[in-house]
Design a protein around this motif. Structure first.
Motif, mmCIF file in Angstrom:
data_model
loop_
_atom_site.group_PDB
_atom_site.id
_atom_site.type_symbol
_atom_site.label_atom_id
_atom_site.label_comp_id
_atom_site.label_asym_id
_atom_site.label_seq_id
_atom_site.Cartn_x
_atom_site.Cartn_y
_atom_site.Cartn_z
ATOM 1 N N THR A 60 3.845 1.602 -1.173
ATOM 2 C CA THR A 60 4.468 1.736 -2.501
ATOM 3 C C THR A 60 3.480 2.313 -3.502
ATOM 4 O O THR A 60 3.825 3.196 -4.283
ATOM 5 N N ARG A 61 2.255 1.822 -3.489
ATOM 6 C CA ARG A 61 1.240 2.318 -4.437
ATOM 7 C C ARG A 61 0.991 3.807 -4.252
ATOM 8 O O ARG A 61 0.878 4.555 -5.221
ATOM 9 N N VAL A 62 0.881 4.257 -2.993
ATOM 10 C CA VAL A 62 0.646 5.678 -2.732
ATOM 11 C C VAL A 62 1.875 6.488 -3.124
ATOM 12 O O VAL A 62 1.768 7.535 -3.783
ATOM 13 N N GLU A 79 4.158 5.814 -5.346
ATOM 14 C CA GLU A 79 4.284 5.867 -6.805
ATOM 15 C C GLU A 79 3.285 6.843 -7.418
ATOM 16 O O GLU A 79 3.573 7.524 -8.400
ATOM 17 N N ALA A 80 2.087 6.947 -6.834
ATOM 18 C CA ALA A 80 1.083 7.882 -7.325
ATOM 19 C C ALA A 80 1.480 9.321 -7.021
ATOM 20 O O ALA A 80 1.103 10.234 -7.753
ATOM 21 N N LEU A 81 2.251 9.511 -5.946
ATOM 22 C CA LEU A 81 2.694 10.843 -5.570
ATOM 23 C C LEU A 81 3.682 11.384 -6.572
ATOM 24 O O LEU A 81 3.681 12.499 -6.965
ATOM 25 N N TYR A 114 0.835 -1.204 0.000
ATOM 26 C CA TYR A 114 0.000 0.000 0.000
ATOM 27 C C TYR A 114 0.870 1.255 0.000
ATOM 28 O O TYR A 114 0.598 2.215 -0.720
#
Length: 136
Positions: free
Chosen positions: A130-132, A134-136, A128
């Motif tokens: 990592t996903r956030v 990467e979206a940043l 989770y």
């Protein structure tokens, strides 16, 4: 914006118990407070979510929110404050607003207004994060 109750309050067309009226925002009592003294802070311009707030307005707007958190605590003799904002989901008025709620020990408000959960393990939490990131 026509039909927005918060824009009406900012414009002085809708009555409200104002706490602050400044270039960076307007603050007024919530008509359905969690606790008495619950304040809403809104930007003067119609914006729907935090993502819509221009970067140049962040310091002024959140400076006002911070000052109100201190004022609610000291002015009401509260033990602290709960400061929160909804974006889209559970946002009862589609105009950016920040809640500043007075708190006292034993007031009955338990943590957040939604149920809490846990990650299955560190790997799930890392996924989770990592996903956030990467979206940043």
């Amino acid at each position: 914006m026509a039909g927005c109750v918060f824009c009406g309050i900012v414009a002085g067309e809708v009555p409200a118990f104002r706490v602050a009226d400044e270039p960076d925002g307007v603050a007024f009592l919530d008509t359905r407070p969690v606790f008495k003294g619950h304040v809403l802070v809104v930007p003067r311009t119609h914006l729907v979510t935090l993502a819509d707030l221009p970067t140049g307005s962040l310091a002024g707007y959140f400076g006002l929110v911070r000052r109100l958190a201190v004022a609610v605590e000291s002015g009401l003799g509260a033990g602290g404050t709960f400061v929160a904002m909804n974006n889209k989901v559970s946002q009862s008025v589609p105009h950016l607003h920040t809640h500043v709620v007075p708190r006292t020990k034993g007031d009955g408000l338990r943590g957040f207004f939604w149920p809490r959960t846990r990650y299955a393990d560190d790997a799930e939490a890392a996924g989770y994060a990592t996903r956030v990131a990467e979206a940043l």
